[in-house]
Each structure stands twice: as C-alpha cells, then as structure tokens.
Design an enzyme around this catalytic site. Structure first.
Site, mmCIF file in Angstrom:
data_model
loop_
_atom_site.group_PDB
_atom_site.id
_atom_site.type_symbol
_atom_site.label_atom_id
_atom_site.label_comp_id
_atom_site.label_asym_id
_atom_site.label_seq_id
_atom_site.Cartn_x
_atom_site.Cartn_y
_atom_site.Cartn_z
ATOM 1 N N ARG A 131 43.223 55.975 31.971
ATOM 2 C CA ARG A 131 42.365 54.630 32.041
ATOM 3 C C ARG A 131 41.685 54.248 32.955
ATOM 4 N NH1 ARG A 131 46.344 49.671 30.753
ATOM 5 N NH2 ARG A 131 44.966 49.156 31.454
ATOM 6 N N TYR A 145 30.624 41.736 30.168
ATOM 7 C CA TYR A 145 30.364 40.290 31.655
ATOM 8 C C TYR A 145 30.842 40.634 32.817
ATOM 9 C CZ TYR A 145 34.593 39.274 29.236
ATOM 10 O OH TYR A 145 35.783 39.524 28.480
ATOM 11 N N PRO A 146 29.936 40.290 33.844
ATOM 12 C CA PRO A 146 31.099 39.924 35.572
ATOM 13 C C PRO A 146 31.832 38.726 35.261
ATOM 14 C CG PRO A 146 28.918 39.078 35.907
ATOM 15 C CD PRO A 146 29.251 39.393 34.136
ATOM 16 N N MET A 147 33.233 38.302 36.190
ATOM 17 C CA MET A 147 33.794 37.437 36.202
ATOM 18 C C MET A 147 34.134 37.222 37.714
ATOM 19 S SD MET A 147 37.038 38.129 34.263
ATOM 20 C CE MET A 147 37.736 37.020 34.726
ATOM 21 N N ASP A 148 34.774 36.316 38.138
ATOM 22 C CA ASP A 148 35.855 35.885 38.669
ATOM 23 C C ASP A 148 36.788 35.147 38.587
ATOM 24 O OD1 ASP A 148 33.766 36.508 40.938
ATOM 25 O OD2 ASP A 148 33.153 34.590 40.761
ATOM 26 N N LYS A 149 37.864 35.171 39.639
ATOM 27 C CA LYS A 149 39.035 33.686 39.107
ATOM 28 C C LYS A 149 38.266 32.750 40.139
ATOM 29 C CE LYS A 149 42.149 36.031 36.495
ATOM 30 N NZ LYS A 149 41.350 37.099 35.959
ATOM 31 N N HIS A 172 47.902 36.494 29.208
ATOM 32 C CA HIS A 172 46.369 36.838 28.927
ATOM 33 C C HIS A 172 46.942 38.114 28.122
ATOM 34 C CE1 HIS A 172 41.764 36.764 29.763
ATOM 35 N NE2 HIS A 172 42.373 38.049 29.857
ATOM 36 N N GLN A 185 38.199 47.875 25.900
ATOM 37 C CA GLN A 185 38.054 47.432 27.445
ATOM 38 C C GLN A 185 38.443 48.683 28.672
ATOM 39 O OE1 GLN A 185 39.759 43.111 28.130
ATOM 40 N NE2 GLN A 185 40.829 44.739 29.252
#
Length: 249
Positions: A131, A145-149, A172, A185
């Site tokens: 991995r 796609y980018p992401m934040d918490k 999740h 993923q």
C-alpha cells in the site's frame, strides 16, 4: 492537547494537470506535431522503467470537463525525483502547448487509526508495503480530489480525543470496504506540502462507482461533520498508444 495520529509514509506523489492549447497546437506543421508526440512517447516509456524496477509508478488520464485535459500522476521514492520528472517534462517541445491548471504534492500515507497493537515493524509487513509502495492499476477511470478535516469553533477534528477519532475512522472505513473490488483507493498526505491536508485518488472500471461511494460517505459522521473538499477531477485512461489519436487535429 489532543494526541496526533501516527502515519506511515511511502512514495512521494505529484499530480500534474494540464489543458491543451489546441488553438496554437493546430498551427504547428503536422511533421512537427508528430515529432513532439514521439518525444512524449519516449519520455513516458523512460518513466516506465521505475515501475519495472519497483522504484515508482505513473498514470496518465484524459480529464473530463474544462478543468483540465490531462492528468499525469507520478510516484517516486524521493521528492527530488519528482522535481526532476517535472523539469524534464516541462522541457519537452509539446509542453509549450500545455497550460498548467493544477498540481498536487503529497506522499502515500497510512494512518494508525485502525492499526492494532503489534511489535512488528509495519514497514516489513507485505500488505503495508504494497500500500505504501503501490503498483498503480490500469483502470478505465480515475477520480482525484483534495480534502481537509474541518477545524472551526463548532467542529474541530484535531481537538477530538484520539479514541473518538479512531471510532469515527473505523465507521468511515467500513463504508469504503463495501466497494472493495470495485474501487482502488490511494490516500496521500499533504500537510505542509500543499494547500489541503490529503489527496484522494480513486481508480475504477465503472465511473459510476465514484459517485456512489462519495455520496454514501456524505452521510457518514466523519464526512458530514468534519470533511471539507476541493475540486473533483474525473478522467479516462490515456495509454501511450492513444497519444497520436488524442493529439491529432
């Protein structure tokens, strides 16, 4: 202070997005265009050596919509190798007709939220190594796609106790496991590297699966309360033998 989750880090990652300047490219003589495509093919073949020696990998996709035309994703053991690849690519003749629209710098990442207690060196675990240093699939479609918490006065992921975060991430992850065999993923960490905290890259032979998993995860508490997202990019695989058709005018 809330406890930080530990991470395992693998290959460094560079997503490069370009739009083709078709208006200018069509003015170039056909022989010159063909020479540019041949030079690009040679560049890509040269980069494939890293995959064969398990020192990295790459993927190239034709992006759908007007955000970009091309996505080139490279993985390498060292960040400086990504610099070298980008510099080499920018010096190709065809790069004069490609307009950068977006890029993302990160590193393949696994967190310890779901890890059990063990004295084993995780970097020696075959499953973990696969991995962290992956061989990318040649799936029909890609989604990035980018992401934040989220961290604000009402919902702040980073102020939650680590046990609460572990529970949320477990739930999740259970949603993601439902798509095993349908979606592959890759999570890349980018805190301190780019404008968002993570990049998410999904592969599938069924593009509709991207919509299904993202929609279902909207109802998960981890996403509903704590997830913030950037732009989504969807594309179809562009193999080296497809270059001539793609760039033909």
């Amino acid at each position: 202070m809330s406890e930080a989750a530990e991470t395992l880090d693998g290959w460094y990652s560079l997503h490069l997005f370009y739009a083709v300047d078709w208006t200018t490219f069509r003015l170039i003589a056909e022989d010159d265009r063909e020479a540019m495509i041949t030079e690009l093919e040679t560049f890509v073949k040269d980069k494939a050596v890293a995959r064969e020696s398990h020192q990295g990998d790459h993927a190239i996709y034709n992006i759908t919509g007007q955000k970009a035309d091309l996505l080139l994703w490279f993985l390498r053991p060292e960040m400086k190798e990504l610099n070298q690849i980008e510099n080499e690519f920018n010096k190709l003749r065809i790069a004069d007709y490609l307009i950068p629209t977006y890029s993302y710098v990160s590193v393949i990442e696994l967190s310890n939220y779901l890890a059990g207690k063990s004295d084993e060196d995780p970097y020696e675990n075959p499953h973990v190594k696969a991995r962290l240093y992956p061989e990318l699939p040649h799936s029909e479609y890609i989604c990035f796609y980018p992401m934040d918490k989220r961290r604000n006065e009402t919902y702040n992921w980073y102020m939650l106790p680590i046990e609460d975060r572990k529970t949320l991430m477990y739930n999740h992850g259970m949603i993601g496991r439902k798509y095993a065999g349908k979606i592959k993923q890759f999570i890349t960490g980018s805190v301190g590297f780019d404008d968002y905290e993570w990049g998410v890259t999904l592969f599938s032979n069924d593009v509709l699966q991207f919509k299904k998993i993202v929609y279902e995860m909207r109802f998960d508490e981890t996403t509903a309360r704590y997830g913030e997202f950037g732009s989504f990019y969807i594309g179809h695989i562009l193999n080296i033998e497809d270059f001539k058709q793609f760039f033909s005018i």
